[in-house]
Scaffold this motif. Structure first.
Motif, mmCIF file in Angstrom:
data_model
loop_
_atom_site.group_PDB
_atom_site.id
_atom_site.type_symbol
_atom_site.label_atom_id
_atom_site.label_comp_id
_atom_site.label_asym_id
_atom_site.label_seq_id
_atom_site.Cartn_x
_atom_site.Cartn_y
_atom_site.Cartn_z
ATOM 1 N N TRP A 139 0.832 -1.207 0.000
ATOM 2 C CA TRP A 139 0.000 0.000 0.000
ATOM 3 C C TRP A 139 0.865 1.255 0.000
ATOM 4 O O TRP A 139 0.586 2.218 -0.744
ATOM 5 N N GLN A 140 1.917 1.254 0.774
ATOM 6 C CA GLN A 140 2.794 2.421 0.836
ATOM 7 C C GLN A 140 3.410 2.707 -0.531
ATOM 8 O O GLN A 140 3.507 3.867 -0.949
ATOM 9 N N SER A 141 3.805 1.672 -1.252
ATOM 10 C CA SER A 141 4.355 1.884 -2.586
ATOM 11 C C SER A 141 3.302 2.392 -3.558
ATOM 12 O O SER A 141 3.594 3.223 -4.422
ATOM 13 N N LEU A 142 2.096 1.895 -3.423
ATOM 14 C CA LEU A 142 1.025 2.360 -4.300
ATOM 15 C C LEU A 142 0.774 3.852 -4.125
ATOM 16 O O LEU A 142 0.571 4.583 -5.105
ATOM 17 N N THR A 143 0.796 4.334 -2.883
ATOM 18 C CA THR A 143 0.532 5.755 -2.651
ATOM 19 C C THR A 143 1.590 6.631 -3.301
ATOM 20 O O THR A 143 1.304 7.772 -3.685
ATOM 21 N N ARG A 144 2.795 6.113 -3.447
ATOM 22 C CA ARG A 144 3.873 6.879 -4.061
ATOM 23 C C ARG A 144 3.835 6.786 -5.580
ATOM 24 O O ARG A 144 4.680 7.365 -6.261
ATOM 25 N N LEU A 149 -6.173 5.073 -2.632
ATOM 26 C CA LEU A 149 -6.838 4.351 -1.558
ATOM 27 C C LEU A 149 -6.149 4.587 -0.219
ATOM 28 O O LEU A 149 -4.922 4.627 -0.144
ATOM 29 N N SER A 150 -6.942 4.697 0.839
ATOM 30 C CA SER A 150 -6.370 4.729 2.178
ATOM 31 C C SER A 150 -5.920 3.320 2.555
ATOM 32 O O SER A 150 -6.327 2.330 1.922
ATOM 33 N N TRP A 151 -5.106 3.220 3.603
ATOM 34 C CA TRP A 151 -4.670 1.907 4.061
ATOM 35 C C TRP A 151 -5.860 1.047 4.504
ATOM 36 O O TRP A 151 -5.957 -0.115 4.109
ATOM 37 N N GLY A 240 1.849 8.808 8.223
ATOM 38 C CA GLY A 240 1.304 10.125 7.916
ATOM 39 C C GLY A 240 1.698 10.607 6.538
ATOM 40 O O GLY A 240 0.877 11.164 5.792
ATOM 41 N N SER A 241 2.976 10.392 6.151
ATOM 42 C CA SER A 241 3.440 10.824 4.840
ATOM 43 C C SER A 241 2.767 10.046 3.722
ATOM 44 O O SER A 241 2.393 10.618 2.687
ATOM 45 N N CYS A 242 2.605 8.750 3.917
ATOM 46 C CA CYS A 242 1.934 7.939 2.898
ATOM 47 C C CYS A 242 0.473 8.350 2.749
ATOM 48 O O CYS A 242 -0.047 8.417 1.632
ATOM 49 N N ASP A 243 -0.188 8.621 3.871
ATOM 50 C CA ASP A 243 -1.579 9.015 3.773
ATOM 51 C C ASP A 243 -1.711 10.385 3.118
ATOM 52 O O ASP A 243 -2.670 10.637 2.379
ATOM 53 N N LEU A 244 -0.755 11.258 3.359
ATOM 54 C CA LEU A 244 -0.755 12.533 2.645
ATOM 55 C C LEU A 244 -0.645 12.295 1.143
ATOM 56 O O LEU A 244 -1.355 12.939 0.355
ATOM 57 N N MET A 245 0.231 11.385 0.737
ATOM 58 C CA MET A 245 0.395 11.108 -0.681
ATOM 59 C C MET A 245 -0.906 10.651 -1.316
ATOM 60 O O MET A 245 -1.296 11.129 -2.386
ATOM 61 N N ARG A 246 -1.621 9.742 -0.661
ATOM 62 C CA ARG A 246 -2.875 9.281 -1.275
ATOM 63 C C ARG A 246 -3.905 10.402 -1.279
ATOM 64 O O ARG A 246 -4.759 10.475 -2.176
ATOM 65 N N ARG A 247 -3.841 11.326 -0.310
ATOM 66 C CA ARG A 247 -4.793 12.435 -0.282
ATOM 67 C C ARG A 247 -4.524 13.434 -1.403
ATOM 68 O O ARG A 247 -5.467 13.928 -2.031
#
Length: 401
Positions: A139-144, A149-151, A240-247
């Protein structure tokens, strides 16, 4: 005289593939001295992308339509021709090709790989990681990479079955982390003695290089003849950084051209967000997802037992969930605290402003103003500045709902 060997490392994603590829690059000359050719990695990536872009759909239209074939993947054909030519040289025993996108392949793709590798003794290697660790890492790689999608959404979608059409998270999971599917797909065409599944070491006290040692065991090279102190460390961002990326992706940034998106975002996330990692939390699995992951490990081991040869320790893929103390309660992972996302937004905003200044991009006042208190509004403003940086155009604006 036996055919030269081609060791094809097909992934999967988030199983140390960057680590392996970095060591292959660093040891290319040493491996050559041992009789093994390592092709240029950029060439491998481009060839693989081209091969996987082929579908069963007919190319052309009307009477001129025809099924896709290897003729439509000249870069992949050229790669295999290069491997055959290099391995035909005196003293060369074979070649090693590593590209995790090959784990995405469906039956036609695998058939094309086999068709293109004629004259080579093909050995396939799949690296496999405990799903409890692999799922949040994926999931973390997908956000980048522009996913939205959220986790919690991805975790729930990964374990969802039977929904038509499939949820985007379900499709992403099946493509990148459905190990039983990968094993069955490749195992249909590759005999178990030529198909090795290597487990990623799960215990923290095990040496980091054990995965490399296991791969070289398949190749037949003594790891002592290689160097491992140059391996690239590929740490994940914090929650937090990953969730920012998906946002910001969800705020419209996902629609930006992929190559331009990667050019800007990879640099900014490394410079601005990675330093926050130690002060941020990590995404954890909930109890239901942990049970799903343990079952997935069990199904992976069963598929490997049927179609491949296991190298490593079956205990690296635990079939029982971890202790409840390490899990989020209930059936949905916990969402990240807003304070972490806010801190990441401020850091990424500052980096994006500096990027635009360096590029001579004069931002309009509403984008250059301090971030508002409301988090959603702040995310939209950060996304707007990033869009200008990606487009290299101060007048560029993201679409609004």
């Amino acid at each position: 005289m036996p055919d030269p060997r081609l060791v094809l490392h097909i992934g999967a994603m988030k199983t140390g593939t960057t680590f392996v590829q970095d060591l292959l690059i660093a040891n290319a000359e040493r491996l050559r001295a041992e009789g093994w050719y390592v092709p240029d990695q950029r060439t491998v990536v481009r060839a693989t992308r081209e091969l996987l872009a082929l579908t069963d759909a007919a190319l052309g239209s009307g009477r001129a339509a025809r099924p896709a074939s290897l003729d439509d993947a000249p870069r992949w054909v050229a790669l295999m021709d290069d491997v055959r030519a290099r391995t035909a040289e005196p003293g060369c025993a074979g070649a090693i090709v590593s590209m995790e996108f090959l784990s995405y392949a469906k039956r036609p793709g695998v058939q094309r790989v086999l068709e293109s590798s004629h004259g080579l003794d093909l050995r396939v290697v799949l690296t496999v990681r405990d799903a409890v660790r692999a799922l949040p890492s994926q999931w973390q790689s997908l956000t980048r990479n522009a996913h939205r999608l959220s986790w919690p959404e991805f975790a729930v979608a990964a374990r969802t079955r039977g929904q038509r059409p499939p949820h985007p998270g379900t499709r992403a999971f099946r493509r990148t982390q459905d190990i039983p599917r990968m094993v069955r797909t490749w195992g249909e065409f590759v005999a178990p003695e030529r198909f090795t599944a290597i487990t990623v070491p799960a215990q923290k006290d095990q040496p980091r290089t054990l995965l490399w040692d296991r791969l070289l065991d398949v190749v037949g090279v003594d790891p002592a003849r290689t160097v491992t102190d140059t391996a690239f460390d590929n740490p994940q961002l914090g929650y937090g950084s990953c969730d920012l990326m998906r946002r910001v992706n969800d705020a419209g940034l996902a629609a930006e051209p992929p190559s331009a998106y990667r050019r800007v975002m990879r640099r900014l996330t490394h410079q601005e967000l990675l330093p926050l990692r130690e002060s941020e939390s990590r995404p954890r699995v909930d109890q239901t997802t942990a049970a799903f992951a343990a079952d997935l490990n069990g199904r992976s081991l069963a598929a490997i037992a049927e179609h491949a040869t296991l190298l490593g320790d079956a205990a690296d893929l635990p079939t029982e969930p971890p202790p409840s103390s390490s899990l989020d309660p209930g059936d949905v992972p916990a969402q990240v605290p807003d304070v972490e996302v806010r801190r990441a937004a401020e850091a990424l905003f500052g980096g994006a402003l500096a990027w635009c200044e360096t590029e001579g991009l004069e931002l309009p006042a509403e984008l250059a103003a301090p971030l508002p208190h409301d988090l959603d509004a702040a995310v939209r403003q950060v996304a707007g500045v990033l869009a200008v940086a990606i487009a290299r155009d101060p007048s560029h604006r993201l679409p609004t709902d």
